[in-house]
Design an enzyme around this catalytic site. Structure first.
Site, PDB file in Angstrom:
ATOM      1  N   VAL A   1       0.859  -1.177   0.000  1.00 40.97           N
ATOM      2  CA  VAL A   1       0.000   0.000   0.000  1.00 40.97           C
ATOM      3  C   VAL A   1       0.896   1.227   0.000  1.00 40.97           C
ATOM      4  CG1 VAL A   1      -2.033  -0.978   1.126  1.00 40.97           C
ATOM      5  CG2 VAL A   1      -0.178  -0.087   2.525  1.00 40.97           C
ATOM      6  N   SER A   2       0.485   2.246  -0.748  1.00 39.52           N
ATOM      7  CA  SER A   2       1.184   3.525  -0.676  1.00 39.52           C
ATOM      8  C   SER A   2       0.541   4.354   0.425  1.00 39.52           C
ATOM      9  CB  SER A   2       1.101   4.254  -2.020  1.00 39.52           C
ATOM     10  OG  SER A   2      -0.242   4.557  -2.319  1.00 39.52           O
ATOM     11  N   THR A   3       1.186   5.431   0.812  1.00 41.66           N
ATOM     12  CA  THR A   3       0.716   6.239   1.943  1.00 41.66           C
ATOM     13  C   THR A   3      -0.705   6.737   1.719  1.00 41.66           C
ATOM     14  OG1 THR A   3       2.988   6.927   2.281  1.00 41.66           O
ATOM     15  CG2 THR A   3       1.300   8.199   3.403  1.00 41.66           C
TER      16      THR A   3
END
Length: 562
Positions: free
Chosen positions: A30-32
């Site tokens: 997951v990205s931020t």
């Protein structure tokens, strides 16, 4: 009927290692910005993928997770790199992701990874997109999805960039750290959203004023950095000032109340090489630290001093960077001093000097100079002598292998004991099932016994994982005399045939890990590095029919001193 019930109820709970089931490596990311979105969370991804493996009868080998990391590049993703290393050792049969863009959003990166997996006979599958890269149709679907994923990323990036340029034209700060200011979030008057605004940091502002003061008094960049460091000033990140840090501050119009944005375009791809001739420069919404009179004086001095520096051909000084300062450990760079002879003529002397000293001044380190002529000749002669001395090479190889065996033999014994214990647990599970089928154990007792055995197995798995990792890092094959001999001979041959100084420098930097210097300014040691890249480069593995490319399928890295 009781036996049939047993088969469907409990076999899925047993350890099926060695029964031919395909091993699956689960990868989740997951990205931020996606952390809070439903369906994107790590836990949700891994839960769905584990359920899928259970339905298909697959064995989950390992879960590789990268949290809060963008999919734009594969660099900096530790778990993905570990997955690729394990794939090189063929530790699993399938790589499974929730969605293909979890692996990478850049189509070239994605295709390279899938091609690498294919060469290891490892399949790649996506849970939500339902295709398999083993078939022509699946391969076509995969390529189309990869193109779409990259288009989505580029489209999002373009929209974000346009929005940030618009904000800059309004005089708003787009975020980031700058010495002398703090960035705070405030409510926008025009839209119901928060935005960044610069507020003067009263502790840091005097440092900025000091830099401009010293510059208009006639001091150069290095002299200013040296003075600041001696006076105790530090950068925004609490580091020593360097020449570049001083110059950057003197050129930044933010200190007279302006916003400058989009100075360099396509930063992620072209870094400093694509300067925008027309960046956004607008009056900002923050207070200035420097008045315009001081700013104009500084810019006038800078224009008067600006000239093209004498070009230093770094390739002619091949040890820059790999030779280390004996005091602080920084890479050595080229330094020159000019002496006057008795007859009045000038003589230029060239040294390898401490890069930290040259860039940040005497508050950080000393010059610790070593004459370039001595250092270059010494290193090349040492390398040539080592390459031509079979007895010395054999001695080095013997010592390295003995050291590895000293470390690996106890680990191998421990590994064998742990694997034997795992086998014993499996036997106990089978005996428990036999007792249940014979009516000696009831269902509740069987469940309790299996649960305890699963707990023991989990503890053993936790113990065996670091042992396997250490054995893998140590390299499964011993270093061979032939490999080292080939590398050194090819290095000497390539070095002699090199036409330019830059080519010779690249060869040295590829083979040498670092060069250390003794207190008397003489070279103390030359550390040679052998890894997959070095061996492939110098022995041309894969082109020679007699070579075995499998020797380099597992990552290895060895450093030794000559």
């Amino acid at each position: 009927m009781q036996v049939n019930t047993l088969d469907t109820s409990f076999l899925s709970d047993l350890d099926m290692e060695g029964n031919g089931r395909k091993r699956v490596a689960i990868y989740a990311r997951v990205s931020t910005t996606e952390q809070a979105e439903e369906g994107y969370s790590i836990d949700e991804q891994t839960r769905l993928l584990r359920q899928y493996c259970e339905r298909e009868g697959y064995e989950v080998y390992e879960e590789y997770v990268d949290r809060g990391i963008s999919g734009k590049s594969i660099k900096g993703r530790a778990s993905l790199q570990q997955l690729l290393d394990d794939a090189g050792q063929k530790l699993f049969d399938i790589v499974l992701v929730w969605k293909s863009n979890r692996l990478a959003r850049n189509i070239l990166d994605m295709l390279k990874i899938v091609d690498f997996l294919k060469r290891q006979n490892i399949a790649f599958r996506s849970y939500s997109e339902k295709y398999e890269t083993e078939t022509p149709t699946g391969k076509l679907q995969f390529n189309m999805m990869a193109v779409i994923a990259e288009f989505e990323r580029d489209n999002i990036a373009e929209n974000v960039k346009m929005g940030m340029i618009a904000r800059a034209k309004e005089g708003s700060w787009n975020g980031g750290q700058v010495l002398g200011y703090d960035s705070e979030r405030v409510q926008s008057d025009k839209r119901k959203r928060t935005m960044s605004r610069l507020v003067v940091n009263e502790k840091e502002a005097p440092t900025v004023r000091r830099i401009f003061q010293l510059y208009i008094e006639g001091h150069g960049y290095k002299a200013i950095a040296n003075t600041l460091n001696k006076e105790g000033h530090r950068t925004k990140k609490n580091n020593f000032f360097s020449i570049n840090a001083v110059k950057t501050i003197l050129m930044n119009p933010v200190y007279i109340g302006f916003i400058r944005y989009n100075v360099r375009r396509d930063w992620s791809e072209k870094r400093r090489n694509n300067i925008n001739p027309n960046p956004v420069i607008e009056k900002g919404q923050h207070a200035p630290i420097i008045d315009e009179e001081v700013w104009q004086k500084a810019q006038t001095i800078m224009k008067g001093r600006s000239r093209k520096p004498n070009r230093i051909h770094s390739g002619d000084y091949p040890l820059t960077g790999i030779m280390k300062c004996p005091v602080c450990g920084a890479g050595m760079v080229l330094g020159r001093t000019t002496n006057r002879n008795k007859d009045g003529t000038k003589r230029v002397l060239e040294y390898y000097v401490c890069g930290a000293w040259k860039n940040k001044g005497t508050a950080v380190c000393r010059s610790n100079g070593v004459r370039t002529q001595y250092a270059d000749e010494y290193v090349l002669n040492k390398m040539a002598k080592f390459a031509n001395n079979d007895v010395l090479i054999k001695d080095v190889v013997r010592k390295i292998n003995e050291g590895h065996r000293t470390i690996s033999e106890p680990l191998q014994k421990e590994y064998a004991v742990l694997k034997q214990s795992l086998g014993a647990i499996q036997s106990k599970k089978e005996k428990a099932l036999d007792l249940y089928e014979d009516g000696i154990l009831n269902k509740a007792d069987l469940m309790n016994r299996l649960a305890k055995l699963d707990e023991e197995k989990q503890q053993l798995d936790e113990r065996i994982a670091p042992v396997e990792q250490q054995l893998g890092q140590g390299g499964k094959k011993e270093l061979s005399f032939i490999m080292v001999k080939q590398v050194m001979d090819q290095f000497v041959d390539c070095y002699k045939k090199s036409i330019t100084g830059e080519q010779r420098k690249q060869l040295l930097h590829l083979l040498i890990n670092k060069i250390t210097i003794a207190d008397n300014r003489n070279i103390e040691s030359i550390k040679i590095q052998l890894n997959n890249e070095v061996v492939r480069h110098f022995t041309k593995q894969g082109e020679d029919e007699s070579s075995n490319d499998d020797d380099l399928s597992s990552p290895f890295s060895i450093v030794f001193t000559i």
